[in-house]
Write a protein that holds these residues in place. Structure first.
Motif, PDB file in Angstrom:
ATOM      1  N   GLU A 148      39.918  30.406  49.998  1.00 46.01           N
ATOM      2  CA  GLU A 148      39.703  29.233  50.848  1.00 46.01           C
ATOM      3  C   GLU A 148      39.689  29.620  52.328  1.00 46.01           C
ATOM      4  O   GLU A 148      39.064  28.946  53.145  1.00 46.01           O
ATOM      5  CB  GLU A 148      40.809  28.199  50.590  1.00 46.01           C
ATOM      6  CG  GLU A 148      40.737  27.552  49.215  1.00 46.01           C
ATOM      7  CD  GLU A 148      41.919  26.611  48.977  1.00 46.01           C
ATOM      8  OE1 GLU A 148      42.715  26.398  49.930  1.00 46.01           O
ATOM      9  OE2 GLU A 148      42.052  26.105  47.849  1.00 46.01           O
ATOM     10  N   ARG A 149      40.394  30.719  52.660  1.00 51.22           N
ATOM     11  CA  ARG A 149      40.426  31.220  54.042  1.00 51.22           C
ATOM     12  C   ARG A 149      39.510  32.427  54.230  1.00 51.22           C
ATOM     13  O   ARG A 149      39.536  33.056  55.291  1.00 51.22           O
ATOM     14  CB  ARG A 149      41.858  31.623  54.406  1.00 51.22           C
ATOM     15  CG  ARG A 149      42.870  30.481  54.348  1.00 51.22           C
ATOM     16  CD  ARG A 149      42.828  29.627  55.617  1.00 51.22           C
ATOM     17  NE  ARG A 149      43.899  28.651  55.647  1.00 51.22           N
ATOM     18  CZ  ARG A 149      45.105  28.868  56.167  1.00 51.22           C
ATOM     19  NH1 ARG A 149      45.388  30.047  56.682  1.00 51.22           N
ATOM     20  NH2 ARG A 149      46.019  27.930  56.163  1.00 51.22           N
ATOM     21  N   GLY A 150      38.754  32.759  53.184  1.00 52.42           N
ATOM     22  CA  GLY A 150      37.869  33.917  53.284  1.00 52.42           C
ATOM     23  C   GLY A 150      38.586  35.246  53.254  1.00 52.42           C
ATOM     24  O   GLY A 150      38.085  36.249  53.764  1.00 52.42           O
ATOM     25  N   ILE A 151      39.774  35.279  52.645  1.00 55.17           N
ATOM     26  CA  ILE A 151      40.568  36.508  52.574  1.00 55.17           C
ATOM     27  C   ILE A 151      40.276  37.210  51.252  1.00 55.17           C
ATOM     28  O   ILE A 151      40.513  36.645  50.178  1.00 55.17           O
ATOM     29  CB  ILE A 151      42.073  36.200  52.684  1.00 55.17           C
ATOM     30  CG1 ILE A 151      42.380  35.459  53.984  1.00 55.17           C
ATOM     31  CG2 ILE A 151      42.894  37.474  52.568  1.00 55.17           C
ATOM     32  CD1 ILE A 151      43.799  34.919  54.063  1.00 55.17           C
ATOM     33  N   PRO A 152      39.776  38.436  51.273  1.00 57.83           N
ATOM     34  CA  PRO A 152      39.470  39.133  50.020  1.00 57.83           C
ATOM     35  C   PRO A 152      40.734  39.555  49.276  1.00 57.83           C
ATOM     36  O   PRO A 152      41.755  39.888  49.886  1.00 57.83           O
ATOM     37  CB  PRO A 152      38.665  40.348  50.468  1.00 57.83           C
ATOM     38  CG  PRO A 152      39.018  40.547  51.898  1.00 57.83           C
ATOM     39  CD  PRO A 152      39.352  39.204  52.457  1.00 57.83           C
ATOM     40  N   PHE A 153      40.644  39.541  47.950  1.00 60.64           N
ATOM     41  CA  PHE A 153      41.755  39.889  47.058  1.00 60.64           C
ATOM     42  C   PHE A 153      41.303  41.066  46.201  1.00 60.64           C
ATOM     43  O   PHE A 153      40.480  40.914  45.306  1.00 60.64           O
ATOM     44  CB  PHE A 153      42.106  38.680  46.187  1.00 60.64           C
ATOM     45  CG  PHE A 153      43.303  38.873  45.286  1.00 60.64           C
ATOM     46  CD1 PHE A 153      44.580  38.722  45.784  1.00 60.64           C
ATOM     47  CD2 PHE A 153      43.145  39.183  43.945  1.00 60.64           C
ATOM     48  CE1 PHE A 153      45.696  38.872  44.957  1.00 60.64           C
ATOM     49  CE2 PHE A 153      44.241  39.337  43.107  1.00 60.64           C
ATOM     50  CZ  PHE A 153      45.523  39.181  43.618  1.00 60.64           C
ATOM     51  N   HIS A 154      41.829  42.259  46.489  1.00 55.94           N
ATOM     52  CA  HIS A 154      41.420  43.476  45.798  1.00 55.94           C
ATOM     53  C   HIS A 154      42.502  43.884  44.793  1.00 55.94           C
ATOM     54  O   HIS A 154      43.689  43.927  45.146  1.00 55.94           O
ATOM     55  CB  HIS A 154      41.220  44.625  46.787  1.00 55.94           C
ATOM     56  CG  HIS A 154      40.266  44.317  47.900  1.00 55.94           C
ATOM     57  ND1 HIS A 154      38.912  44.144  47.701  1.00 55.94           N
ATOM     58  CD2 HIS A 154      40.480  44.156  49.235  1.00 55.94           C
ATOM     59  CE1 HIS A 154      38.329  43.898  48.859  1.00 55.94           C
ATOM     60  NE2 HIS A 154      39.253  43.896  49.807  1.00 55.94           N
ATOM     61  N   VAL A 196      44.102  41.331  50.938  1.00 52.69           N
ATOM     62  CA  VAL A 196      45.254  41.508  50.052  1.00 52.69           C
ATOM     63  C   VAL A 196      44.878  42.525  48.987  1.00 52.69           C
ATOM     64  O   VAL A 196      43.803  42.442  48.384  1.00 52.69           O
ATOM     65  CB  VAL A 196      45.677  40.177  49.396  1.00 52.69           C
ATOM     66  CG1 VAL A 196      46.789  40.409  48.375  1.00 52.69           C
ATOM     67  CG2 VAL A 196      46.119  39.179  50.462  1.00 52.69           C
ATOM     68  N   TYR A 197      45.775  43.487  48.771  1.00 50.25           N
ATOM     69  CA  TYR A 197      45.598  44.507  47.744  1.00 50.25           C
ATOM     70  C   TYR A 197      46.761  44.422  46.761  1.00 50.25           C
ATOM     71  O   TYR A 197      47.895  44.135  47.149  1.00 50.25           O
ATOM     72  CB  TYR A 197      45.572  45.908  48.351  1.00 50.25           C
ATOM     73  CG  TYR A 197      44.322  46.249  49.123  1.00 50.25           C
ATOM     74  CD1 TYR A 197      43.403  47.159  48.612  1.00 50.25           C
ATOM     75  CD2 TYR A 197      44.065  45.678  50.372  1.00 50.25           C
ATOM     76  CE1 TYR A 197      42.248  47.492  49.329  1.00 50.25           C
ATOM     77  CE2 TYR A 197      42.929  46.001  51.092  1.00 50.25           C
ATOM     78  CZ  TYR A 197      42.026  46.909  50.566  1.00 50.25           C
ATOM     79  OH  TYR A 197      40.885  47.233  51.265  1.00 50.25           O
ATOM     80  N   ALA A 243      45.141  31.951  40.659  1.00 49.52           N
ATOM     81  CA  ALA A 243      45.524  30.868  41.568  1.00 49.52           C
ATOM     82  C   ALA A 243      45.692  31.401  42.997  1.00 49.52           C
ATOM     83  O   ALA A 243      45.262  30.763  43.969  1.00 49.52           O
ATOM     84  CB  ALA A 243      46.813  30.203  41.086  1.00 49.52           C
ATOM     85  N   VAL A 244      46.305  32.566  43.143  1.00 54.91           N
ATOM     86  CA  VAL A 244      46.482  33.162  44.467  1.00 54.91           C
ATOM     87  C   VAL A 244      45.137  33.552  45.061  1.00 54.91           C
ATOM     88  O   VAL A 244      44.863  33.316  46.250  1.00 54.91           O
ATOM     89  CB  VAL A 244      47.427  34.382  44.389  1.00 54.91           C
ATOM     90  CG1 VAL A 244      47.420  35.154  45.705  1.00 54.91           C
ATOM     91  CG2 VAL A 244      48.843  33.938  44.047  1.00 54.91           C
ATOM     92  N   GLU A 245      44.283  34.146  44.243  1.00 56.24           N
ATOM     93  CA  GLU A 245      42.963  34.542  44.732  1.00 56.24           C
ATOM     94  C   GLU A 245      42.167  33.328  45.212  1.00 56.24           C
ATOM     95  O   GLU A 245      41.507  33.375  46.258  1.00 56.24           O
ATOM     96  CB  GLU A 245      42.197  35.264  43.631  1.00 56.24           C
ATOM     97  CG  GLU A 245      40.841  35.801  44.076  1.00 56.24           C
ATOM     98  CD  GLU A 245      40.172  36.665  43.027  1.00 56.24           C
ATOM     99  OE1 GLU A 245      39.222  37.375  43.380  1.00 56.24           O
ATOM    100  OE2 GLU A 245      40.596  36.620  41.855  1.00 56.24           O
ATOM    101  N   ASP A 246      42.242  32.225  44.465  1.00 57.91           N
ATOM    102  CA  ASP A 246      41.545  31.000  44.878  1.00 57.91           C
ATOM    103  C   ASP A 246      42.083  30.495  46.211  1.00 57.91           C
ATOM    104  O   ASP A 246      41.311  30.049  47.074  1.00 57.91           O
ATOM    105  CB  ASP A 246      41.697  29.912  43.805  1.00 57.91           C
ATOM    106  CG  ASP A 246      40.892  30.208  42.544  1.00 57.91           C
ATOM    107  OD1 ASP A 246      40.012  31.097  42.591  1.00 57.91           O
ATOM    108  OD2 ASP A 246      41.167  29.576  41.506  1.00 57.91           O
TER     109      ASP A 246
END
Length: 450
Positions: A121-127, A98-99, A114-117
């Motif tokens: 949990e699914r190992g999805i990076p938040f940039h 996610v960018y 909250a979204v990043e957390d």
């Protein structure tokens, strides 16, 4: 099988071109699915059904969706609470990353955390990336360390930073920080689809159209060139009217700053004020609810509700104040010089808490931006960073004579001015209001410092 996508989350950046986070997402390879969330945590708190801001955002999200469709992609727009929407997205797509671009307001920071957390949990990076400002707070610091809290030295360092790194763009030297992101170069990395989802309508979100004209994004070079001469005259078209577009990112701050550098230093300074107030909010989030200068915390505000209502309605008997408030109520915008005058009248002559005025502006302004609105109101009340000292109180008669001597602005918004229908006397006369404010402020500050 769920589609494998990288998601770009639009918020305060409703454009395809020169979008920092979107550029990073597209360049990383994609396929990139852009989204927008009409956030019920915000929308459910709005006081009016006919809110022109919601209409403005909805119209621009729809226009942005058309832009993506012209490239073979789509923008998926949702109405709900962000965490719920992100759970839906995870259920429907194989999200790789996610960018997004950063937002510095307290609610946005908490929402993004909250979204990043949830994603982690699914190992999805938040940039996330800088896009809404030229410089963030950690980029403009004193040589000895720490943020600037006075504008003039901040501006000098801001300019030094801007000149520090130069690059050649289309044959001319410009600051590295203003160079546009070539998003169109990687447009092929958008997620390609023939299936388009409609953007939620106003009625589906519980809103109705508002009859408020929205200024365009194109500003003549002449207005910018003469900005220093015309910006304080409310009765003419002497300002850019771009503030609503900066607020929602329908134009690029880099693009406009680059243009200002070649046309008018005063206009550029106004853009730097945006950075300055954003930096203050980043460094001192307490200013949302409290004065920057702690000694102003116990000013004994009068907070007369009937006087506040007359101020809101534009019936104070002070022509330029009333014109400003009616312009705000009818158009969702107020000339910046007049914003200072009406704020001074509320906080000094009426001795009403600056937070009341700030809140009213937050409900009414199309271009409402927490950092700048808060900074301006604290300036007017004398309790902010670059504050107007409490003993400097705008004389509304002098302001009228200087900036609207022929009452052109007043007559535009207060048609009954000069008739028996208009109050014969101001609600609070200048000399009395000034002396009362000086006494109240001086006493409260002496007590706070003792």
């Amino acid at each position: 099988m769920k589609p494998k996508v990288t998601i770009f989350w639009h918020r305060r950046d409703l454009r395809f071109e020169d979008n920092a986070g979107l550029y990073r997402a597209l360049k990383a390879g994609g396929p990139v699915l852009p989204i927008f969330i009409f956030d019920r945590n915000i929308l459910d708190k709005l006081p009016e059904q006919h809110d022109a801001r919601v209409m403005f955002i909805r119209d621009n999200v729809a226009a942005l969706a058309d832009t993506y469709r012209s490239m073979g992609g789509d923008l998926r727009a949702f109405y709900g609470k962000p965490l719920d929407i992100w759970k839906q997205l995870q259920a429907n797509y194989d999200v790789q990353a996610v960018y997004t671009n950063r937002d510095y307001e307290p609610y946005a920071i908490a929402r993004d955390k909250a979204v990043e957390d949830l994603l982690n949990e699914r190992g999805i990076p938040f940039h996330h990336f800088k896009d809404h400002v030229i410089f963030e707070s950690d980029e403009v610091q004193k040589k000895a360390g720490g943020p600037y809290t006075v504008f003039t030295p901040y501006y000098r360092m801001w300019r030094n930073n801007l000149n520090d790194r130069l690059s050649n763009y289309e044959g001319k030297e410009i600051s590295y920080y203003l160079k546009p992101y070539p998003n169109e170069k990687y447009a092929a990395n958008l997620w390609q689809t023939d299936t388009h989802q409609a953007v939620p309508t106003l009625s589906e979100m519980g809103f109705a159209p508002a009859d408020v004209p929205i200024p365009g994004t194109r500003v003549s070079a002449q207005i910018i060139k003469t900005y220093d001469q015309t910006r304080n005259i409310p009765g003419i078209e002497g300002t850019s009217r771009l503030s609503v577009h900066f607020r929602h990112g329908t134009v690029s701050i880099r693009q406009k700053a680059l243009r200002a550098m070649s046309l008018n230093e005063t206009f550029l300074k106004e853009l730097v004020w945006r950075d300055f107030y954003s930096n203050i909010l980043q460094e001192f989030p307490r200013v949302v609810d409290a004065p920057f200068r702690a000694e102003y915390a116990d000013i004994p505000w009068r907070n007369d509700e009937s006087e506040f209502k007359r101020w809101c309605d534009g019936t104070t008997g002070v022509p330029i104040v009333d014109a400003g408030m009616r312009q705000l109520n009818e158009s969702g915008w107020m000339h910046n010089r007049v914003r200072m005058i009406v704020a001074s009248y509320l906080t000094k002559h009426l001795l009403i808490d600056w937070r009341w005025g700030e809140g009213y502006f937050a409900d009414k302004l199309l271009d409402y931006e927490l950092a700048s609105n808060n900074g301006g109101w604290q300036w007017a009340a004398g309790c902010g960073t670059d504050a107007q000292p409490y003993f400097r109180i705008f004389n509304y008669d002098s302001q009228q004579k200087k900036f609207d001597p022929k009452y052109e602005y007043v007559k535009q918004w207060v048609p009954e001015y000069g008739t028996p229908e208009y109050p014969a006397e101001p609600m609070v006369e200048h000399k009395f209001g000034r002396e009362r404010a000086l006494e109240v402020y001086k006493s409260a500050l002496a007590k706070a410092r003792s």
